[in-house]
Scaffold this motif. Structure first.
Motif, PDB file in Angstrom:
ATOM      1  N   ASN A   1     -55.374  29.524   9.170  1.00 22.30           N
ATOM      2  CA  ASN A   1     -54.689  29.377  10.462  1.00 22.30           C
ATOM      3  C   ASN A   1     -54.480  27.934  10.884  1.00 22.30           C
ATOM      4  O   ASN A   1     -53.598  27.650  11.697  1.00 22.30           O
ATOM      5  CB  ASN A   1     -55.478  30.116  11.545  1.00 22.30           C
ATOM      6  N   HIS A   2     -55.317  27.036  10.373  1.00 27.19           N
ATOM      7  CA  HIS A   2     -55.263  25.612  10.740  1.00 27.19           C
ATOM      8  C   HIS A   2     -55.452  24.798   9.460  1.00 27.19           C
ATOM      9  O   HIS A   2     -56.553  24.331   9.188  1.00 27.19           O
ATOM     10  CB  HIS A   2     -56.342  25.277  11.762  1.00 27.19           C
ATOM     11  N   PRO A   3     -54.413  24.645   8.670  1.00 25.94           N
ATOM     12  CA  PRO A   3     -54.548  24.041   7.344  1.00 25.94           C
ATOM     13  C   PRO A   3     -55.153  22.634   7.367  1.00 25.94           C
ATOM     14  O   PRO A   3     -54.973  21.872   8.320  1.00 25.94           O
ATOM     15  CB  PRO A   3     -53.112  23.991   6.827  1.00 25.94           C
ATOM     16  N   PHE A   4     -55.849  22.330   6.303  1.00 29.27           N
ATOM     17  CA  PHE A   4     -56.367  21.004   6.016  1.00 29.27           C
ATOM     18  C   PHE A   4     -56.750  20.989   4.549  1.00 29.27           C
ATOM     19  O   PHE A   4     -56.897  22.039   3.932  1.00 29.27           O
ATOM     20  CB  PHE A   4     -57.558  20.636   6.916  1.00 29.27           C
ATOM     21  N   THR A   5     -56.916  19.808   3.999  1.00 30.39           N
ATOM     22  CA  THR A   5     -57.306  19.664   2.609  1.00 30.39           C
ATOM     23  C   THR A   5     -58.769  19.266   2.540  1.00 30.39           C
ATOM     24  O   THR A   5     -59.192  18.332   3.232  1.00 30.39           O
ATOM     25  CB  THR A   5     -56.452  18.582   1.910  1.00 30.39           C
ATOM     26  N   ILE A   6     -59.527  19.978   1.725  1.00 31.78           N
ATOM     27  CA  ILE A   6     -60.910  19.582   1.457  1.00 31.78           C
ATOM     28  C   ILE A   6     -60.861  18.707   0.214  1.00 31.78           C
ATOM     29  O   ILE A   6     -60.634  19.184  -0.897  1.00 31.78           O
ATOM     30  CB  ILE A   6     -61.818  20.805   1.232  1.00 31.78           C
ATOM     31  N   ASP A   7     -61.054  17.411   0.414  1.00 30.23           N
ATOM     32  CA  ASP A   7     -61.027  16.464  -0.700  1.00 30.23           C
ATOM     33  C   ASP A   7     -62.330  16.500  -1.485  1.00 30.23           C
ATOM     34  O   ASP A   7     -62.329  16.328  -2.700  1.00 30.23           O
ATOM     35  CB  ASP A   7     -60.752  15.055  -0.186  1.00 30.23           C
ATOM     36  N   ALA A   8     -63.428  16.704  -0.787  1.00 29.13           N
ATOM     37  CA  ALA A   8     -64.753  16.837  -1.411  1.00 29.13           C
ATOM     38  C   ALA A   8     -65.663  17.508  -0.390  1.00 29.13           C
ATOM     39  O   ALA A   8     -65.472  17.368   0.821  1.00 29.13           O
ATOM     40  CB  ALA A   8     -65.315  15.485  -1.817  1.00 29.13           C
ATOM     41  N   MET A   9     -66.685  18.232  -0.924  1.00 28.51           N
ATOM     42  CA  MET A   9     -67.598  18.931  -0.011  1.00 28.51           C
ATOM     43  C   MET A   9     -68.862  19.304  -0.767  1.00 28.51           C
ATOM     44  O   MET A   9     -68.812  19.618  -1.953  1.00 28.51           O
ATOM     45  CB  MET A   9     -66.931  20.186   0.548  1.00 28.51           C
ATOM     46  N   VAL A  10     -69.972  19.248  -0.063  1.00 28.64           N
ATOM     47  CA  VAL A  10     -71.235  19.744  -0.596  1.00 28.64           C
ATOM     48  C   VAL A  10     -71.946  20.496   0.522  1.00 28.64           C
ATOM     49  O   VAL A  10     -71.928  20.074   1.682  1.00 28.64           O
ATOM     50  CB  VAL A  10     -72.126  18.614  -1.168  1.00 28.64           C
ATOM     51  N   VAL A  11     -72.508  21.629   0.163  1.00 26.48           N
ATOM     52  CA  VAL A  11     -73.280  22.434   1.108  1.00 26.48           C
ATOM     53  C   VAL A  11     -74.727  22.379   0.655  1.00 26.48           C
ATOM     54  O   VAL A  11     -75.049  22.757  -0.473  1.00 26.48           O
ATOM     55  CB  VAL A  11     -72.784  23.900   1.132  1.00 26.48           C
ATOM     56  N   LEU A  12     -75.590  21.891   1.520  1.00 27.62           N
ATOM     57  CA  LEU A  12     -77.023  21.873   1.273  1.00 27.62           C
ATOM     58  C   LEU A  12     -77.659  22.933   2.155  1.00 27.62           C
ATOM     59  O   LEU A  12     -76.971  23.532   2.985  1.00 27.62           O
ATOM     60  CB  LEU A  12     -77.575  20.473   1.530  1.00 27.62           C
ATOM     61  N   PRO A  13     -78.935  23.216   1.993  1.00 23.46           N
ATOM     62  CA  PRO A  13     -79.532  24.299   2.773  1.00 23.46           C
ATOM     63  C   PRO A  13     -79.343  24.166   4.290  1.00 23.46           C
ATOM     64  O   PRO A  13     -79.095  25.161   4.969  1.00 23.46           O
ATOM     65  CB  PRO A  13     -81.014  24.227   2.391  1.00 23.46           C
ATOM     66  N   ASP A  14     -79.399  22.942   4.806  1.00 22.14           N
ATOM     67  CA  ASP A  14     -79.388  22.752   6.257  1.00 22.14           C
ATOM     68  C   ASP A  14     -78.246  21.889   6.781  1.00 22.14           C
ATOM     69  O   ASP A  14     -78.143  21.655   7.981  1.00 22.14           O
ATOM     70  CB  ASP A  14     -80.710  22.145   6.707  1.00 22.14           C
ATOM     71  N   HIS A  15     -77.401  21.367   5.903  1.00 23.28           N
ATOM     72  CA  HIS A  15     -76.265  20.572   6.375  1.00 23.28           C
ATOM     73  C   HIS A  15     -75.138  20.547   5.348  1.00 23.28           C
ATOM     74  O   HIS A  15     -75.319  20.926   4.197  1.00 23.28           O
ATOM     75  CB  HIS A  15     -76.682  19.151   6.782  1.00 23.28           C
ATOM     76  N   ILE A  16     -73.997  20.093   5.831  1.00 25.02           N
ATOM     77  CA  ILE A  16     -72.775  20.005   5.030  1.00 25.02           C
ATOM     78  C   ILE A  16     -72.252  18.580   5.126  1.00 25.02           C
ATOM     79  O   ILE A  16     -72.276  17.979   6.206  1.00 25.02           O
ATOM     80  CB  ILE A  16     -71.681  20.948   5.597  1.00 25.02           C
ATOM     81  N   HIS A  17     -71.764  18.072   3.996  1.00 26.24           N
ATOM     82  CA  HIS A  17     -70.971  16.842   3.996  1.00 26.24           C
ATOM     83  C   HIS A  17     -69.590  17.231   3.498  1.00 26.24           C
ATOM     84  O   HIS A  17     -69.463  17.959   2.508  1.00 26.24           O
ATOM     85  CB  HIS A  17     -71.557  15.779   3.064  1.00 26.24           C
ATOM     86  N   ALA A  18     -68.573  16.750   4.176  1.00 23.90           N
ATOM     87  CA  ALA A  18     -67.207  17.102   3.786  1.00 23.90           C
ATOM     88  C   ALA A  18     -66.269  15.927   4.003  1.00 23.90           C
ATOM     89  O   ALA A  18     -66.461  15.120   4.915  1.00 23.90           O
ATOM     90  CB  ALA A  18     -66.727  18.307   4.593  1.00 23.90           C
ATOM     91  N   LEU A  19     -65.262  15.865   3.159  1.00 21.48           N
ATOM     92  CA  LEU A  19     -64.195  14.884   3.272  1.00 21.48           C
ATOM     93  C   LEU A  19     -62.900  15.675   3.376  1.00 21.48           C
ATOM     94  O   LEU A  19     -62.559  16.433   2.461  1.00 21.48           O
ATOM     95  CB  LEU A  19     -64.191  13.992   2.024  1.00 21.48           C
TER      96      LEU A  19
END
Length: 153
Positions: free
Chosen positions: A44-62
């Motif tokens: 519904n709201h497009p965007f590009t995920i350039d990089a992403m990592v999901v850890l148990p308690d947090h997320i880092h995303a570009l």
């Protein structure tokens, strides 16, 4: 309090989004719910995920937003909401959160950094992909299953 955030239409941003309980593993134990939340919001709201990592308690995303769009806050709010709604209500909820009808799963805010140039972009990709090693989850970044590093390899 109103936070000042840099907003550039079509900009590229690095994010850190964390659970309220930093000892929790909700994000990896419910990875399918998180993936579904991200997919629903992107539809519904497009965007590009350039990089992403999901850890148990947090997320880092570009992320890179579409031209003419700078509303990353709305996207994170919707991802958090979709994810939270998919989980049973078992967490402890403080009165201040109850008053605001919040679940208490996520930290209220997130951290963002506007990517300045190509070097900054690649430095953040490297940071994202090596974060599971930094936290001691794996000894090789390619061994972490919840990372976009596999798209780069």
């Amino acid at each position: 309090m109103k936070y000042r955030r840099v907003r550039i239409e079509g900009g590229c941003y690095f994010f850190t989004v964390a659970l309220a309980d930093r000892k929790s593993d909700l994000l990896v134990t419910n990875i399918d719910a998180l993936r579904a939340a991200v997919k629903a919001v992107k539809a519904n709201h497009p965007f590009t995920i350039d990089a992403m990592v999901v850890l148990p308690d947090h997320i880092h995303a570009l992320w890179t937003l579409p031209q003419g769009d700078d509303n990353y806050s709305m996207r994170w709010m919707l991802i958090k909401r979709h994810f939270s709604m998919s989980l049973p209500k078992t967490e402890n909820i403080k009165m201040t959160r109850m008053y605001k009808r919040e679940r208490g799963i996520w930290q209220r805010r997130f951290w963002e950094h506007t990517i300045r140039d190509e070097r900054d972009f690649y430095n953040h990709i490297e940071y994202i992909h090596h974060n599971p090693v930094k936290h001691g989850y794996v000894s090789n970044a390619k061994d972490w299953p919840y990372s976009s590093i596999h798209k780069f390899a």
